[in-house]
Scaffold this active site. Structure first.
Site, short mmCIF file in Angstrom:
data_model
loop_
_atom_site.label_atom_id
_atom_site.label_comp_id
_atom_site.label_asym_id
_atom_site.label_seq_id
_atom_site.Cartn_x
_atom_site.Cartn_y
_atom_site.Cartn_z
N ILE A 9 39.23 100.08 55.31
CA ILE A 9 38.34 99.85 56.46
C ILE A 9 39.09 100.18 57.76
O ILE A 9 38.60 100.90 58.63
CB ILE A 9 37.88 98.36 56.51
CG1 ILE A 9 37.19 97.96 55.22
CG2 ILE A 9 37.06 98.06 57.75
CD1 ILE A 9 35.82 98.51 55.00
N GLU B 73 55.20 109.53 48.21
CA GLU B 73 55.12 108.14 48.64
C GLU B 73 54.20 107.37 47.69
O GLU B 73 53.09 107.80 47.42
CB GLU B 73 54.56 108.04 50.06
CG GLU B 73 54.49 106.60 50.55
CD GLU B 73 53.82 106.48 51.91
OE1 GLU B 73 54.53 106.25 52.89
OE2 GLU B 73 52.59 106.65 51.98
N VAL C 186 46.79 114.74 47.89
CA VAL C 186 47.74 115.54 48.67
C VAL C 186 47.24 115.45 50.11
O VAL C 186 46.04 115.56 50.37
CB VAL C 186 47.74 117.01 48.18
CG1 VAL C 186 48.62 117.86 49.07
CG2 VAL C 186 48.21 117.08 46.74
N SER D 76 45.75 116.49 58.51
CA SER D 76 46.54 115.27 58.62
C SER D 76 48.04 115.60 58.77
O SER D 76 48.77 114.92 59.50
CB SER D 76 46.29 114.46 57.35
OG SER D 76 46.60 113.15 57.52
P1 0O2 Z 1 47.42 108.75 56.10
O1 0O2 Z 1 46.22 109.29 56.77
O2 0O2 Z 1 47.11 107.60 55.21
O3 0O2 Z 1 48.22 109.80 55.39
P2 0O2 Z 1 57.56 105.20 60.18
O4 0O2 Z 1 58.15 106.28 60.98
O5 0O2 Z 1 58.22 105.00 58.87
O6 0O2 Z 1 57.36 103.91 60.93
P3 0O2 Z 1 55.34 106.45 58.84
O7 0O2 Z 1 56.09 107.66 58.44
O8 0O2 Z 1 53.92 106.66 59.29
O9 0O2 Z 1 56.05 105.64 59.99
O10 0O2 Z 1 55.44 105.48 57.65
P4 0O2 Z 1 54.64 104.17 57.37
O11 0O2 Z 1 54.45 103.34 58.58
O12 0O2 Z 1 55.31 103.56 56.21
O13 0O2 Z 1 53.17 104.70 56.97
C1 0O2 Z 1 52.97 105.54 55.89
C2 0O2 Z 1 51.53 105.41 55.44
O14 0O2 Z 1 51.20 104.02 55.25
C3 0O2 Z 1 50.50 105.87 56.44
O15 0O2 Z 1 50.36 107.26 56.38
C4 0O2 Z 1 49.27 105.10 55.98
O16 0O2 Z 1 48.73 105.67 54.81
C5 0O2 Z 1 49.86 103.76 55.62
N1 0O2 Z 1 49.85 102.90 56.81
C6 0O2 Z 1 50.91 102.54 57.56
N2 0O2 Z 1 50.52 101.72 58.55
C7 0O2 Z 1 49.18 101.56 58.41
C8 0O2 Z 1 48.22 100.79 59.14
O17 0O2 Z 1 48.50 100.10 60.13
N3 0O2 Z 1 46.93 100.87 58.70
C9 0O2 Z 1 46.56 101.61 57.61
N4 0O2 Z 1 45.28 101.62 57.24
N5 0O2 Z 1 47.47 102.34 56.91
C10 0O2 Z 1 48.76 102.31 57.31
P5 0O2 Z 1 49.75 108.07 57.60
O18 0O2 Z 1 50.31 109.44 57.58
O19 0O2 Z 1 49.93 107.31 58.87
O20 0O2 Z 1 48.25 108.11 57.30
#
Ligand code: 0O2
Length: 273
Positions: A154, A140, A47, A52
């Site tokens: 990483i 998700e 969760v 975050s």
């Molecule tokens: P956390 O800390 O993992 O929860 P959008 O508006 O759709 O473009 P959104 O809502 O951030 O953007 O969706 P997106 O891009 O599909 O990303 C959803 C999650 O995918 C992210 O959640 C990350 O877990 C992962 N993710 C997306 N892009 C990257 C990236 O470049 N690097 C890494 N390591 N993970 C990524 P959060 O909330 O950003 O982060």
């Protein structure tokens, strides 16, 4: 929002993460129990932490009363696959389920993000039964290979360390390593059949050994000790040879012997009623 309210908000998501993790892990178990290859290698869930959530609210300008609707990843499930080819198979399994509804898909495997991130995302609607009644939440599901997972773990740590401002020289290194992961995934796909064969044989052998030992265990109450010791010695001999076909034959023969003993014991019981 107070602590209590955060808990009220997050509790159904916690339940959903636990249920979904069990459901997807069980699919893996079912495949293995039947001796077939599972496109799911590992399942994890989390969760989203309050900090975050707060960060994302700020970044995307989300109000408190919009959180549930606009933040699709409060409940997050990650499904790790061995091969890229497994990803669409897992996506299909999810699309065909009746206990969740897919509302959005993002294919970052075909369309790698500029950071080098690769993964297949599905946003689902999922209903949980809470003390206050049914509640439908969004979750998700991220589907990726072990290699993609290694890279994103990483990179995620570096994003955290540099507060989303990774220095250019590191960004370049990350992009190069993302390319290496693509190469690695492709190489692994080339030997996929061989790896799958080897894994299936290993699992088949483990299942057979477990069943044989269970059969021998059951014989303890039916056959005499000398007979059981003889069967056990024969088993160790067949096992040492490492020939799966011989092990299968032994398993079948043992089944017939066990059946014979069981029939004998039933007719003995009937005679003495
Ligand atoms: P956390 O800390 O993992 O929860 P959008 O508006 O759709 O473009 P959104 O809502 O951030 O953007 O969706 P997106 O891009 O599909 O990303 C959803 C999650 O995918 C992210 O959640 C990350 O877990 C992962 N993710 C997306 N892009 C990257 C990236 O470049 N690097 C890494 N390591 N993970 C990524 P959060 O909330 O950003 O982060």
């Amino acid at each position: 929002m107070e602590i209590r309210l955060w808990r009220d908000l997050l509790d159904p998501y916690d339940l959903a993460v636990r249920e979904l993790t069990v459901k997807f892990s069980h699919l893996r178990y079912e495949h293995h129990a039947r001796g077939i290859y599972s496109p799911i290698e590992e399942v994890t869930g989390r969760v989203k932490s309050v900090s975050s959530i707060l960060d994302k609210m700020q970044k995307k300008n989300i109000d408190f009363d919009e959180i549930e609707q606009r933040m699709e990843d409060i409940a997050g499930i990650r499904i790790i696959c061995q091969f890229v080819e497994d990803i669409p198979k897992v996506a299909d399994i999810i699309r065909n389920r009746t206990d969740m509804q897919v509302i959005q898909e993002k294919d970052y495997v075909e369309n790698m993000k500029s950071s080098g991130y690769r993964s297949f995302h599905m946003i689902i609607r999922y209903q949980v039964q809470t003390a206050a009644g049914p509640k439908t939440i969004q979750a998700e599901i991220q589907i990726r290979t072990m290699g993609m997972n290694f890279w994103s773990t990483i990179e995620h740590s570096l994003q955290y360390k540099y507060k989303h401002n990774i220095p250019q020289h590191l960004k370049e290194k990350l992009l190069r390593s993302a390319d290496s992961i693509v190469t690695l995934d492709n190489e692994m796909s080339r030997v996929r059949d061989e790896i799958m064969d080897a894994q299936n044989s290993m699992r088949l052998q483990a299942n057979l050994v477990a069943e044989i030992l269970q059969n021998i265990q059951n014989l303890y109450s039916l056959a005499n000790q000398r007979e059981i010791a003889k069967i056990q010695d024969e088993f160790y001999e067949v096992y040492r040879e490492g020939d799966l076909e011989k092990l299968e034959r032994f398993h079948k023969q043992l089944d017939i012997i066990s059946e014979g003993y069981r029939a004998q014991s039933i007719s003995f019981d009937e005679e003495h009623i």
